[in-house]
Design an enzyme around this catalytic site. Structure first.
Site, PDB file in Angstrom:
ATOM      1  N   LYS A 209       0.842  -1.201   0.000  1.00 40.89           N
ATOM      2  CA  LYS A 209       0.000   0.000   0.000  1.00 40.89           C
ATOM      3  C   LYS A 209       0.879   1.254   0.000  1.00 40.89           C
ATOM      4  O   LYS A 209       0.672   2.169  -0.778  1.00 40.89           O
ATOM      5  CB  LYS A 209      -0.920  -0.030   1.228  1.00 40.89           C
ATOM      6  N   GLU A 215      10.672  -4.330   4.662  1.00 41.69           N
ATOM      7  CA  GLU A 215      10.854  -5.742   4.308  1.00 41.69           C
ATOM      8  C   GLU A 215      10.462  -5.984   2.839  1.00 41.69           C
ATOM      9  O   GLU A 215      11.159  -6.676   2.093  1.00 41.69           O
ATOM     10  CB  GLU A 215       9.976  -6.633   5.199  1.00 41.69           C
ATOM     11  N   GLY A 269      -4.830  -1.917   4.840  1.00 38.65           N
ATOM     12  CA  GLY A 269      -4.032  -3.072   4.403  1.00 38.65           C
ATOM     13  C   GLY A 269      -4.724  -4.398   4.665  1.00 38.65           C
ATOM     14  O   GLY A 269      -4.798  -5.271   3.791  1.00 38.65           O
ATOM     15  N   ARG A 270      -5.279  -4.556   5.846  1.00 40.45           N
ATOM     16  CA  ARG A 270      -5.872  -5.851   6.210  1.00 40.45           C
ATOM     17  C   ARG A 270      -7.256  -6.059   5.601  1.00 40.45           C
ATOM     18  O   ARG A 270      -7.883  -7.088   5.815  1.00 40.45           O
ATOM     19  CB  ARG A 270      -5.884  -6.015   7.728  1.00 40.45           C
ATOM     20  N   GLU A 355      -4.710  -6.455  14.896  1.00 45.20           N
ATOM     21  CA  GLU A 355      -4.232  -5.135  14.475  1.00 45.20           C
ATOM     22  C   GLU A 355      -5.375  -4.112  14.559  1.00 45.20           C
ATOM     23  O   GLU A 355      -5.140  -2.931  14.805  1.00 45.20           O
ATOM     24  CB  GLU A 355      -3.664  -5.195  13.046  1.00 45.20           C
ATOM     25  N   HIS A 386      -4.633 -32.318  18.046  1.00 42.28           N
ATOM     26  CA  HIS A 386      -3.439 -33.041  18.482  1.00 42.28           C
ATOM     27  C   HIS A 386      -2.352 -32.074  18.909  1.00 42.28           C
ATOM     28  O   HIS A 386      -1.184 -32.449  18.999  1.00 42.28           O
ATOM     29  CB  HIS A 386      -2.977 -33.982  17.376  1.00 42.28           C
ATOM     30  N   LYS A 514       9.322  -0.324  13.979  1.00 39.77           N
ATOM     31  CA  LYS A 514       9.925   0.105  12.712  1.00 39.77           C
ATOM     32  C   LYS A 514      10.975   1.183  12.986  1.00 39.77           C
ATOM     33  O   LYS A 514      12.068   1.164  12.423  1.00 39.77           O
ATOM     34  CB  LYS A 514       8.856   0.679  11.777  1.00 39.77           C
TER      35      LYS A 514
HETATM   36  O1  F6P Z   1       3.149  -2.682   9.665  1.00 40.01           O
HETATM   37  C1  F6P Z   1       1.841  -3.051   9.602  1.00 40.01           C
HETATM   38  C2  F6P Z   1       1.323  -2.740   8.278  1.00 40.01           C
HETATM   39  O2  F6P Z   1       1.214  -1.373   8.160  1.00 40.01           O
HETATM   40  C3  F6P Z   1      -0.004  -3.406   7.994  1.00 40.01           C
HETATM   41  O3  F6P Z   1      -1.079  -2.706   8.464  1.00 40.01           O
HETATM   42  C4  F6P Z   1       0.055  -3.551   6.519  1.00 40.01           C
HETATM   43  O4  F6P Z   1      -0.878  -4.480   6.080  1.00 40.01           O
HETATM   44  C5  F6P Z   1       1.489  -3.985   6.325  1.00 40.01           C
HETATM   45  O5  F6P Z   1       2.193  -3.228   7.262  1.00 40.01           O
HETATM   46  C6  F6P Z   1       2.060  -3.803   4.951  1.00 40.01           C
HETATM   47  O6  F6P Z   1       2.030  -2.483   4.553  1.00 40.01           O
HETATM   48  P1  F6P Z   1       2.245  -2.100   3.038  1.00 40.01           P
HETATM   49  O7  F6P Z   1       1.147  -2.720   2.261  1.00 40.01           O
HETATM   50  O8  F6P Z   1       2.178  -0.602   3.020  1.00 40.01           O
HETATM   51  O9  F6P Z   1       3.580  -2.605   2.602  1.00 40.01           O
END
Ligand code: F6P
Length: 552
Positions: A209, A215, A269-270, A355, A386, A514
Site C-alpha cells: 500500500k 521488508e 491493508g488488512r 491489528e 493433536h 519500525k
Molecule cells: O506494519 C503493519 C502494516 O502497516 C499493515 O497494516 C500492513 O498491512 C502492512 O504493514 C504492509 O504495509 P504495506 O502494504 O504498506 O507494505
C-alpha cells in the site's frame, strides 16, 4: 475490569454476573439446552447459505437483550452506515474505510463512497481483468517470449496474508497459474522459493500500500536483481507490476505506469485483498473466481447493511465476542477451520482482528475502561486437536472457539470428509457437554479399572464442559462462500470498533518497532554497537550477535 457507566453496559454486566431467574450460573450453557429444545433454531442465523450457530454459548434471552441494547446504545447501525457512506471513520488517520466499495457493483454508489470511488475501483478492476486475460492468453509474455506460469507476490501483512489465505483456500487443479508469496524479509524464505521458479516464466507483483515497507522493498530489490541476472538490467522490470497507493514510489522503483495497479488510501491493508492487492488471486485462480469472491463479499455486505441487528451475522458475531471478552472476562479465542484449505485463515484473522482491535484508548483518546481485542490463534482441525485443544478442553480458563465447517468437500474421498466433520462436531459437542465424575467412573469401571486407579485418575479425566463455541457452516468452500466468510469477519471487526469506541482502522502499535529497527540496522551494518542507545539487554544481545557472526 470496570465498564462504562451506562444502562446498556450495566445490563450486560448484570446478565453476565448474576444468576439467571432459574438459578443457573450466567456462564453455564448446558441448562440453556435442557430448558429450550428450540435453542439451536433460536440461536442460529443465516446469511444466504452461510449459517452461524451461537447456541453453544451462554448467551440467553437476557444476555441477548443486553447485548442488542449495547449495540443500539453504541449506535452500531449509524456507524455502519457512516462507514459505508464514506465518512472518515478512521479518524486518527483522517481516512475513510471503504473496502465495501471494492466489491460494490458498478452503478451502486449509495453507501459505497460515491461516484469518484466507484470510478476508481471499476477502472482498476477493468485494468486488472484485461491484464489477467492478456497474461493467461499469452499476449503478455516474459522477456524471452515464454508464457508466464508463475506469479510471485511480494508483500507483507495485509499485502500478503489475505492473498496467501485466498490462494490456499481456492486453488484447484484447473487454476491457470501457480502463485507463490514472499512475505518475510528472512532470506531463508526466498531461498526456499528460488528452487520453485524460473525467472523467464515468473511474473513478480510488488504489493505494498505504502511502497515504503522496509521488508517488502528489500525483497523487491532482491528479486529484481534475480530477474536482471537472467533477463538483463533493462528487462527485469518487464516481469514486474506494482500494487500500491504510492504511484511516485512505484515509478521511482522502475515500474512503468501501465504496470501499476493502484487503489485508494480508503482501503486498509488488512481489508485490501479485494483491491489490486488481489491481483495474484486473479492470475492464479482466474478472473471468474476472483469476481465470484468479490460477489460473495458483496452478498455479505448487503446482509450487513440491510439486516436488522438481531439477525445480522457480523453484529451477532461481534456481540458474541463482546460477551466473552467483557461479560465473562475471556481474553483468548481459537479459530478452528475444519478444512485444510483454510489453513491460513487464522493468520489472516490474527492481523485483521488483533491489528484492528488491539487498542487501549478510545477514538477520542481516553483509556478504554475494559478489555478489547482478544488474543486470536488457531490451526485447522483435526490437526489442532493433536496440539493445543488439550488446553481448550481442560485448561483452567475457557477459550471460546470458532469452528468453521464445510459440508461438501471438493475431493472424492467421502469417508475422510465424514471423519473430519465428525471430529469438528465432536469438539464443540465435547466442549459443551464435558464429562463429569460419574461418567468417568462408569467408563473406567466398564474398562476394568480398579477403584484405586479410578480415584487417582478421576481429576485428570474430568472435562468441565460448559465451554463456549460458535460454528460457521458453509455448504461448500468456493470463491463465493469464501468471500462471504472473510467479509463476515471484516464487518465483525468494524462492529466491535463501534461497540468498544475504538478505531479499528489504524495501527499505530506497529510503528515503534519500525523506528527502533533503523539504528539497530545501522549498527549491524557497521558492526559497532552504540551502547548509549539501548537498554542493557539489547546491548548485550547485539554484542553477542556480532561476536557470533564474526566468528562464523
Ligand atoms: O506494519 C503493519 C502494516 O502497516 C499493515 O497494516 C500492513 O498491512 C502492512 O504493514 C504492509 O504495509 P504495506 O502494504 O504498506 O507494505
Amino acid at each position: 475490569m470496570s465498564h462504562p457507566d451506562t444502562d446498556a453496559w450495566t445490563a450486560l454486566f448484570a446478565a453476565a454476573r448474576t444468576p439467571r431467574a432459574d438459578g443457573t450460573a450466567p456462564d453455564s450453557i448446558r441448562p440453556l439446552f435442557a430448558a429450550d429444545p428450540a435453542r439451536f433454531e433460536r440461536f442460529s442465523f443465516r446469511a444466504d447459505n452461510l449459517l452461524l450457530d451461537i447456541s453453544k454459548t451462554a448467551i440467553d434471552d437476557r444476555a441477548m437483550a443486553a447485548l442488542l441494547g449495547l449495540a443500539r446504545e453504541a449506535g452500531v447501525e449509524a456507524w455502519r452506515d457512516s462507514m459505508a457512506a464514506g465518512d472518515a471513520v478512521n479518524s486518527t488517520e483522517n481516512r475513510r474505510a471503504l473496502h465495501m466499495a471494492l466489491r460494490a457493483p458498478q452503478g451502486a454508489q449509495r453507501a459505497t463512497g460515491g461516484a469518484a470511488v466507484a470510478a476508481d475501483v471499476h477502472g482498476t478492476l477493468a485494468r486488472m481483468h484485461a491484464f489477467t486475460q492478456a497474461v493467461h492468453g499469452g499476449a503478455i509474455r516474459g522477456a524471452t517470449g515464454e508464457r508466464f506460469t508463475h506469479v510471485l507476490n511480494i508483500g507483507i501483512g495485509g499485502s500478503d496474508l489475505g492473498p496467501v489465505m485466498a490462494v490456499r483456500a481456492l486453488v484447484n487443479p484447473a487454476s491457470p497459474m501457480t502463485a507463490l508469496h514472499l512475505g518475510n524479509v528472512d532470506g531463508h524464505g526466498w531461498r526456499a522459493l528460488l528452487a520453485q521458479i524460473d525467472p523467464r516464466r515468473t511474473l513478480v507483483l510488488v504489493a505494498s500500500k505504502t511502497f515504503t515497507t522496509q521488508e517488502t522493498m528489500a525483497n523487491a530489490r532482491l528479486v529484481k536483481g534475480w530477474l536482471a541476472e537472467t533477463l538483463g538490467e533493462d528487462r527485469a522490470a518487464t516481469h514486474m507490476a506494482a500494487l500500491s497507493t504510492n504511484l511516485p514510489a512505484c515509478a521511482a522503483f522502475g515500474i512503468p505506469s501501465e504496470r501499476v495497479f493502484p487503489f485508494g488510501d480508503y482501503v486498509g491493508g488488512r481489508f485490501s485483498m479485494w483491491s489490486s492487492i488481489g491481483l495474484s488471486l486473479a492470475l492464479a485462480l482466474g478472473w471468474d473466481a476472483f469476481e465470484r469472491m468479490l460477489a460473495g463479499a458483496r452478498a455479505m455486505d448487503t446482509h450487513f447493511l440491510r439486516t436488522p441487528l438481531e439477525a445480522n451475522l457480523p453484529v451477532l458475531l461481534a456481540l458474541t465476542e463482546l460477551w466473552h471478552v467483557n461479560g465473562l472476562g475471556l481474553s483468548r479465542r481459537a479459530v478452528l477451520p475444519y478444512d485444510e484449505r483454510l489453513r491460513r485463515l487464522p493468520a489472516h484473522l490474527q492481523q485483521l482482528e488483533m491489528e484492528s482491535l488491539g487498542k487501549r484508548v478510545t477514538v477520542d483518546g481516553r483509556p478504554v475502561p475494559h478489555a478489547t481485542g482478544p488474543v486470536v490463534f488457531g490451526e485447522p482441525g483435526t490437526s489442532a486437536q493433536h496440539s493445543f485443544m488439550q488446553l481448550v478442553h481442560q485448561g483452567p480458563e475457557p477459550v471460546p472457539a470458532d469452528f468453521i465447517l464445510v459440508a461438501q468437500p471438493d475431493h472424492p474421498w467421502a469417508e475422510n470428509h465424514r471423519i473430519l466433520l465428525a471430529h469438528g462436531l465432536a469438539q464443540s459437542e465435547g466442549l459443551l457437554a464435558g464429562k463429569n465424575a460419574d461418567q468417568v467412573r462408569a467408563e473406567m469401571r466398564a474398562a476394568g479399572a480398579d477403584d484405586a486407579t479410578i480415584e487417582r485418575l478421576l481429576p485428570h479425566r474430568i472435562f468441565p464442559g460448559d465451554r463456549p463455541s460458535t460454528t460457521i457452516l458453509l455448504p461448500r468452500l468456493e470463491p463465493h462462500s469464501f468471500g462471504q466468510l472473510v467479509a463476515l469477519y471484516e464487518h465483525k471487526v468494524a462492529v466491535l470498533g463501534a461497540l468498544w469506541g475504538i478505531n479499528p482502522f489504524d495501527q499505530w502499535g506497529v510503528e515503534l518497532g519500525k523506528q527502533l529497527a533503523d539504528p539497530l540496522l545501522a549498527e549491524l551494518r557497521a558492526t559497532t554497537p552504540e551502547p548509549a542507545r539501548h537498554d542493557a539487554s539489547t546491548n548485550g544481545l547485539l554484542r553477542e550477535i556480532l561476536r557470533l557472526r564474526d566468528e562464523a
